[in-house]
Design an enzyme around this catalytic site. Structure first.
Site, PDB file in Angstrom:
ATOM      1  N   LYS A 188       1.272   8.639   9.706  1.00 31.82           N
ATOM      2  CA  LYS A 188       0.774   7.336  10.165  1.00 31.82           C
ATOM      3  C   LYS A 188       0.960   7.217  11.672  1.00 31.82           C
ATOM      4  CE  LYS A 188       1.887   4.783   5.914  1.00 31.82           C
ATOM      5  NZ  LYS A 188       0.530   4.357   5.546  1.00 31.82           N
ATOM      6  N   ARG A 202      -0.156   6.718  -5.478  1.00 31.23           N
ATOM      7  CA  ARG A 202      -0.871   6.975  -6.734  1.00 31.23           C
ATOM      8  C   ARG A 202      -0.343   8.232  -7.415  1.00 31.23           C
ATOM      9  NH1 ARG A 202      -6.412   6.974  -3.461  1.00 31.23           N
ATOM     10  NH2 ARG A 202      -5.080   5.606  -2.236  1.00 31.23           N
TER      11      ARG A 202
HETATM   12  N1  BES Z   1       1.921   2.402   1.526  1.00 24.74           N
HETATM   13  C1  BES Z   1       0.596   2.553   1.976  1.00 24.74           C
HETATM   14  C2  BES Z   1      -0.248   1.287   1.809  1.00 24.74           C
HETATM   15  C3  BES Z   1       0.154   0.110   2.661  1.00 24.74           C
HETATM   16  C4  BES Z   1      -0.451  -0.109   3.889  1.00 24.74           C
HETATM   17  C5  BES Z   1       1.071  -0.805   2.197  1.00 24.74           C
HETATM   18  C6  BES Z   1      -0.083  -1.203   4.648  1.00 24.74           C
HETATM   19  C7  BES Z   1       1.426  -1.907   2.965  1.00 24.74           C
HETATM   20  C8  BES Z   1       0.849  -2.092   4.184  1.00 24.74           C
HETATM   21  C9  BES Z   1      -0.085   3.667   1.199  1.00 24.74           C
HETATM   22  O1  BES Z   1       0.725   4.688   0.788  1.00 24.74           O
HETATM   23  C10 BES Z   1      -1.120   4.269   2.098  1.00 24.74           C
HETATM   24  O2  BES Z   1      -0.745   4.819   3.083  1.00 24.74           O
HETATM   25  N2  BES Z   1      -2.380   4.129   1.728  1.00 24.74           N
HETATM   26  C11 BES Z   1      -3.444   4.653   2.494  1.00 24.74           C
HETATM   27  C12 BES Z   1      -4.387   5.356   1.562  1.00 24.74           C
HETATM   28  C13 BES Z   1      -5.433   6.184   2.238  1.00 24.74           C
HETATM   29  C14 BES Z   1      -4.792   7.371   2.941  1.00 24.74           C
HETATM   30  C15 BES Z   1      -6.420   6.653   1.217  1.00 24.74           C
HETATM   31  C16 BES Z   1      -4.127   3.486   3.181  1.00 24.74           C
HETATM   32  O3  BES Z   1      -4.206   2.410   2.611  1.00 24.74           O
HETATM   33  O4  BES Z   1      -4.555   3.656   4.321  1.00 24.74           O
HETATM   34 MN    MN Z   2       0.960   6.200   2.232  1.00 24.06          MN
END
Ligand code: BES
Ligand code: MN
Ligand code: ZN
Length: 498
Positions: A275, A349
């Site tokens: 990230k 997931r």
């Molecule tokens: N934990 C995150 C989702 C999230 C984002 C929770 C902001 C709370 C606040 C999750 O694991 C994630 O990173 N999801 C990605 C998925 C994508 C890579 C398909 C996302 O939402 O960008």
């Molecule tokens: Mn994630």
């Protein structure tokens, strides 16, 4: 900093000390008990002071006055509850939270009566619940307390009402729920250097104290079971993952349990698909689903709910290192299906897939509800005040929606159509772990659905509500503990034996 809250119940009486709280409707109408406790001097003082303070009794407004001679109190706090229409909409926990905020850090007697209507024991219990939730703060790591802060000291509420004995009984159950929410909040607020997967499992295991059976699975057992998806996420972290299965058997022996499953990523760096730095600290809250599940099991056990319930959480840390899983890896989940990893940041997931599969086989639940801070996309779609709901069962979805409205933890149903499922077909494996930019919350749900059999199932994407919560009358904390009140009430209204 608030030192917490104590709540007791008593019949309505005039004598006492500390603050005195009464409720007033539009046009400053008071209930009969308030009129009695205040006497004519009190009522007169309110009438004279209100115009200058622009206090009209509007819902959730307050007038604070020095108590007049003849009224046994330091301050007189008048809390507005609005018109009859406003009062019909006013949520009791919210009123309790608002009131507790007004007398924070002080002893206060609250005249729980209502212009024109009776306050039920249930109302009083909900009021107490809201007050308890309002008093929560996470200050474990503040080494410098401010003794002169407004809310320093303990809030000590005495709720005075006619049916005080019944209210006290109802409030005991509400206190169990408050404890569950508090536990969930603590877990969410705790930093990941403290709340490692191992430590998280230890805290979940503390539920044995309440009569919950707790089973902790370590990596060797997970490998035996074939949890290749969850283990792939964990393999880049120096900290071992854990799966915790909690069983509360308060219902008829042999009856199939309701099951709650939570995503417990104690920190989500994104892994190799790392990230960006801005806001990454929020990813300590990526275990909000697991926290809600532990909090719910606590609430059910502490109030001895007559239900068989299972809570199962997958606890991992998602980190990049030389051993980390990577985009293009193909892993096999416990279901036997293969998964091509496209993005290591779509890790939740993978964790859920194995925990859901394990619960289906090991616990034979009558329904499953999973909670996960799963996608940024659900925040884009719904914002921070309502969770996304995906379900294969209209009845369960309807119950969740109705219960959400009732307790103020709202959900909105999202679609599950074949197009989302198609989006996660993979060139190389049975499926891939992302479905592209479009419909991100829905393709994530479709992935989870591939790990659910015929059992009624609902998936709550709580990325928006589960962390960095907006302040409300019943929550001042970063972690709101969203979901505990929803699930507890769902059980109470629909799945408890009578
Ligand atoms: N934990 C995150 C989702 C999230 C984002 C929770 C902001 C709370 C606040 C999750 O694991 C994630 O990173 N999801 C990605 C998925 C994508 C890579 C398909 C996302 O939402 O960008
Ligand atoms: Mn994630
Ligand atoms: Zn995540």
């Amino acid at each position: 900093m608030a030192d917490g809250i104590t709540i007791s119940f008593a019949p309505v009486g005039r004598g006492g000390s500390g603050d005195l709280v009464v409720f007033a409707g539009d046009d400053l109408v008071l209930g009969s008990a308030a009129r009695e406790v205040l006497g004519s001097a009190g009522a007169d003082l309110i009438a004279r002071a209100a115009p200058g303070e622009k206090f009209k009794g509007r819902s959730l407004s307050a007038l604070v006055l020095p108590a007049p001679a003849g009224v046994d109190a330091d301050r007189l706090v008048v809390v507005g509850v609005g018109s009859e229409k406003d009062r019909a909409k006013l949520e009791w926990p919210v009123l309790g939270g608002f009131t507790a905020g007004k007398v924070s850090g002080r002893p206060a007697r609250v005249v729980l009566d209502w212009p024109g209507a009776a306050v039920t024991p249930e109302n009083a219990a909900d009021f107490a619940l809201g007050a308890r939730l309002r008093a929560y703060s996470f200050d474990r790591y503040k080494t410098k307390k401010k003794p002169d802060a407004d809310d320093a000291g303990t809030t000590a509420l005495t709720l005075m009402l006619a049916g005080h004995a019944q209210a006290e009984q109802a409030a005991a159950a509400a206190a169990a729920v408050a404890e569950g929410v508090t536990l969930a909040r603590d877990l969410i607020n705790e930093p990941p250097n403290v709340l490692t997967p191992e430590e998280f499992a230890r805290r979940a295991a503390a539920l044995t104290r309440l009569g919950v059976e707790v089973e902790v699975l370590e990596p060797a057992r997970m490998r035996e079971l074939g949890m290749g998806a969850l283990l792939a996420v964990a393999q880049g972290s120096a900290r071992e993952p854990r799966v915790v299965v909690m069983r509360w058997n308060g219902g008829p022996a042999g009856e199939a349990p309701v099951a709650f499953i939570g995503k417990g990523v104690v920190f989500d760096s994104g892994g190799v698909s790392i990230k960006s730095a801005g806001g990454m600290e929020d990813m300590k809250g990526d275990m909000g689903g697991a926290a809600a599940v532990v909090g719910t099991l606590h609430a059910l056990a502490a109030r001895k709910a007559r239900v068989n319930a299972v809570g199962a959480i997958g606890i991992v840390e998602n980190m990049p290192d030389g051993a980390a899983f990577r985009p293009s890896d193909i892993v096999t989940s416990m279901s036997g299906q293969t998964i091509e990893v496209i993005n290591t940041d779509a890790e939740g997931r993978l964790v859920l897939a194995d925990v859901l599969w394990h619960v289906q086989g090991a616990c034979k639940p009558k329904l499953m509800i999973d909670l996960a801070t799963l996608t940024g996309a659900i925040i884009v779609a719904l914002g921070q005040d309502i969770a996304g709901l995906f379900s294969n069962d209209d009845d369960l979805a309807g119950k969740l929606h109705a219960t959400g409205e009732l307790v103020g933890e709202r959900v909105w149903r999202m679609p599950l159509i074949p197009a989302y499922d198609k989006a996660i077909d993979s060139k190389f494996a049975d499926m891939k772990n992302t479905g592209g930019r479009h419909g991100g919350a829905a393709t994530a749900a479709a992935f989870i659905k591939r790990h659910v059999n015929d059992v009624p199932w609902a998936h709550l994407d709580i990325a928006g509500v589960g962390m960095s919560s907006t302040a409300s009358e019943i929550n001042r904390s970063w972690g709101a503990g969203w979901g505990v009140r929803l699930l507890d009430r769902l059980v109470r209204d629909h799945y408890e034996a009578r």
